[in-house]
Design a protein around this motif. Structure first.
Motif, PDB file in Angstrom:
ATOM      1  N   ALA A   4      -4.794  12.033   1.751  1.00 14.12           N
ATOM      2  CA  ALA A   4      -3.631  11.649   2.558  1.00 14.12           C
ATOM      3  C   ALA A   4      -2.653  11.009   1.594  1.00 14.12           C
ATOM      4  CB  ALA A   4      -4.048  10.645   3.627  1.00 14.12           C
ATOM      5  N   ALA A   5      -1.390  11.351   1.700  1.00  9.24           N
ATOM      6  CA  ALA A   5      -0.454  10.884   0.673  1.00  9.24           C
ATOM      7  C   ALA A   5       0.926  10.640   1.241  1.00  9.24           C
ATOM      8  CB  ALA A   5      -0.374  11.912  -0.450  1.00  9.24           C
ATOM      9  N   PHE A   6       1.656   9.781   0.543  1.00 13.29           N
ATOM     10  CA  PHE A   6       3.035   9.488   0.924  1.00 13.29           C
ATOM     11  C   PHE A   6       3.790   9.092  -0.335  1.00 13.29           C
ATOM     12  CE2 PHE A   6       6.558   7.226   2.975  1.00 13.29           C
ATOM     13  CZ  PHE A   6       6.818   8.076   4.039  1.00 13.29           C
ATOM     14  N   GLY A   7       5.086   9.414  -0.357  1.00 16.40           N
ATOM     15  CA  GLY A   7       5.932   9.019  -1.484  1.00 16.40           C
ATOM     16  C   GLY A   7       7.214   8.409  -0.980  1.00 16.40           C
ATOM     17  N   LEU A 211      -2.130  -2.964  -2.951  1.00 12.94           N
ATOM     18  CA  LEU A 211      -2.748  -1.663  -2.691  1.00 12.94           C
ATOM     19  C   LEU A 211      -4.112  -1.815  -2.014  1.00 12.94           C
ATOM     20  CD1 LEU A 211      -1.553   1.108  -3.318  1.00 12.94           C
ATOM     21  CD2 LEU A 211      -2.776   1.084  -5.492  1.00 12.94           C
ATOM     22  N   SER A 212      -4.833  -2.892  -2.323  1.00 11.49           N
ATOM     23  CA  SER A 212      -6.129  -3.121  -1.680  1.00 11.49           C
ATOM     24  C   SER A 212      -5.966  -3.341  -0.181  1.00 11.49           C
ATOM     25  CB  SER A 212      -6.824  -4.347  -2.276  1.00 11.49           C
ATOM     26  OG  SER A 212      -7.082  -4.136  -3.633  1.00 11.49           O
ATOM     27  N   ARG A 213      -4.853  -4.008   0.175  1.00 10.45           N
ATOM     28  CA  ARG A 213      -4.615  -4.272   1.603  1.00 10.45           C
ATOM     29  C   ARG A 213      -4.164  -3.038   2.355  1.00 10.45           C
ATOM     30  NH1 ARG A 213      -1.219  -9.310   0.358  1.00 10.45           N
ATOM     31  NH2 ARG A 213      -2.830 -10.858  -0.025  1.00 10.45           N
ATOM     32  N   PRO A 218      -1.182   5.332   3.229  1.00 11.37           N
ATOM     33  CA  PRO A 218      -0.262   5.542   2.112  1.00 11.37           C
ATOM     34  C   PRO A 218       1.190   5.197   2.428  1.00 11.37           C
ATOM     35  CG  PRO A 218      -1.815   7.360   2.234  1.00 11.37           C
ATOM     36  CD  PRO A 218      -2.050   6.514   3.454  1.00 11.37           C
ATOM     37  N   GLU A 219       1.645   5.470   3.654  1.00 11.51           N
ATOM     38  CA  GLU A 219       3.049   5.166   3.953  1.00 11.51           C
ATOM     39  C   GLU A 219       3.306   3.664   3.905  1.00 11.51           C
ATOM     40  OE1 GLU A 219       4.775   6.944   7.444  1.00 11.51           O
ATOM     41  OE2 GLU A 219       6.570   5.678   7.279  1.00 11.51           O
ATOM     42  N   SER A 220       2.437   2.885   4.553  1.00  9.95           N
ATOM     43  CA  SER A 220       2.715   1.447   4.527  1.00  9.95           C
ATOM     44  C   SER A 220       2.460   0.877   3.137  1.00  9.95           C
ATOM     45  CB  SER A 220       1.967   0.719   5.637  1.00  9.95           C
ATOM     46  OG  SER A 220       0.679   0.417   5.237  1.00  9.95           O
ATOM     47  N   THR A 239      10.057   3.990  -7.565  1.00  6.26           N
ATOM     48  CA  THR A 239       9.460   5.148  -6.904  1.00  6.26           C
ATOM     49  C   THR A 239       7.946   5.018  -6.932  1.00  6.26           C
ATOM     50  OG1 THR A 239      11.316   6.509  -7.559  1.00  6.26           O
ATOM     51  CG2 THR A 239       9.313   7.673  -6.916  1.00  6.26           C
ATOM     52  N   VAL A 240       7.326   5.282  -5.781  1.00  9.19           N
ATOM     53  CA  VAL A 240       5.865   5.200  -5.684  1.00  9.19           C
ATOM     54  C   VAL A 240       5.333   6.396  -4.894  1.00  9.19           C
ATOM     55  CG1 VAL A 240       5.682   2.687  -5.902  1.00  9.19           C
ATOM     56  CG2 VAL A 240       6.067   3.672  -3.670  1.00  9.19           C
ATOM     57  N   VAL A 241       4.200   6.908  -5.335  1.00  8.50           N
ATOM     58  CA  VAL A 241       3.467   7.909  -4.566  1.00  8.50           C
ATOM     59  C   VAL A 241       2.030   7.391  -4.457  1.00  8.50           C
ATOM     60  CG1 VAL A 241       2.594  10.281  -4.491  1.00  8.50           C
ATOM     61  CG2 VAL A 241       4.904   9.843  -5.335  1.00  8.50           C
ATOM     62  N   VAL A 242       1.536   7.260  -3.219  1.00  3.86           N
ATOM     63  CA  VAL A 242       0.184   6.744  -2.996  1.00  3.86           C
ATOM     64  C   VAL A 242      -0.666   7.869  -2.402  1.00  3.86           C
ATOM     65  CG1 VAL A 242      -1.219   5.109  -1.668  1.00  3.86           C
ATOM     66  CG2 VAL A 242       0.914   4.347  -2.730  1.00  3.86           C
ATOM     67  N   VAL A 243      -1.826   8.102  -3.021  1.00  9.61           N
ATOM     68  CA  VAL A 243      -2.717   9.194  -2.629  1.00  9.61           C
ATOM     69  C   VAL A 243      -4.076   8.588  -2.309  1.00  9.61           C
ATOM     70  CG1 VAL A 243      -3.740  11.377  -3.342  1.00  9.61           C
ATOM     71  CG2 VAL A 243      -1.478  10.727  -4.224  1.00  9.61           C
TER      72      VAL A 243
END
Ligand code: CA
Length: 249
Positions: A4-7, A211-213, A218-220, A239-243
């Motif tokens: 699941a990912a968001f940028g 990031l632990s929280r 990924p969006e939040s 800019t951030v992308v979280v996967v």
């Protein structure tokens, strides 16, 4: 394992334009962040060309399922970065006002239970696993050359006045060397790609806490990281992308 990912990209509190670009495609397992440089809006062009070139390189493979063989991923990453570099160099040659433009590029490619990371410049990839954040990339920057040589500490480098000098970027020469690393993927892993707008405002332990929280959403997670960078001053585009690799395999 499907991620699941968001940028998210934000201009910040000081700049008038955003020269970062990113891509986020969970179905391809392909994620990128590029941070452009160069005056007269050229940085915006360089980072966009880089992201587009990489996405096209990997989309071309998609119709020929069963898809990319993970053993070929390192060479495919290198050739995608070379193609991105070639397009930027060509764009500079045909538009003199773009002389000096360039971009960093960090790519995460997740194939089955293997993650491949390619990078040029000082945009970073991180992995949060079991509550611990680890850098997966080594910056190509003047300050980190000094850290590696034992002349500066990591925290000196973090706020050093010369921290913006990158020693490797796309667009500066016809050939580019891409660092490629591989990381086995485990359920629960959270990957982060980011431009230096995040890492110049926040220390790694602060990124780890945030990031632990929020890493399982990924969006939040993206929104919180950008809010944190802006609340520190937002001196640069962020800019951030979280996967997030989910818990149920
Ligand atoms: Ca930047």
């Amino acid at each position: 394992m499907k991620p699941a990912a968001f940028g998210l990209s934000d201009v910040g509190r000081c700049r008038e334009t955003n020269e970062d670009h990113y891509s986020c495609d969970a179905s391809l397992g392909l994620f990128t962040v590029a941070d452009g440089m160069g005056g007269h809006a050229a940085g915006e062009v360089a980072s966009r060309l880089a992201v587009e070139a990489v996405v096209e390189s990997f989309r071309r493979q998609a119709p020929t399922d069963p898809g990319l063989d993970p053993d070929r991923a390192p060479q495919e990453l290198r050739s995608a970065v070379s193609e991105a570099n070639r397009r930027i160099v060509e764009s500079i040659q045909s538009n003199s006002e773009r002389r000096g433009m360039g971009t960093t590029l960090v790519i995460l490619l997740v194939l089955e239970d293997r993650a491949f990371i390619g990078h040029v410049g000082d945009s970073r990839a991180y992995l949060l696993r079991d509550g611990r954040l680890r850098r997966l990339t080594a910056d190509h920057s003047w300050v980190y050359d000094q850290v590696r040589a034992g002349l500066l500490s990591d925290s000196d480098a973090h706020r050093h006045p010369l921290r913006n000098i990158v020693t490797r970027a796309l667009g500066s020469s016809p050939q580019v060397t891409t660092d490629v690393a591989e990381e086995p993927v485990r359920a629960g892993d959270v990957f982060l790609l980011c431009s230096d707008g995040l890492t110049s405002m926040l220390q790694d332990d602060e990124i780890e806490t945030s990031l632990s929280r929020n890493g399982n959403d990924p969006e939040s997670a993206c929104r919180k990281l950008i809010e944190a960078a802006n609340s520190r001053g937002g001196e640069d585009n962020t800019t951030v992308v979280v996967v997030s690799m989910g818990e149920n395999g």
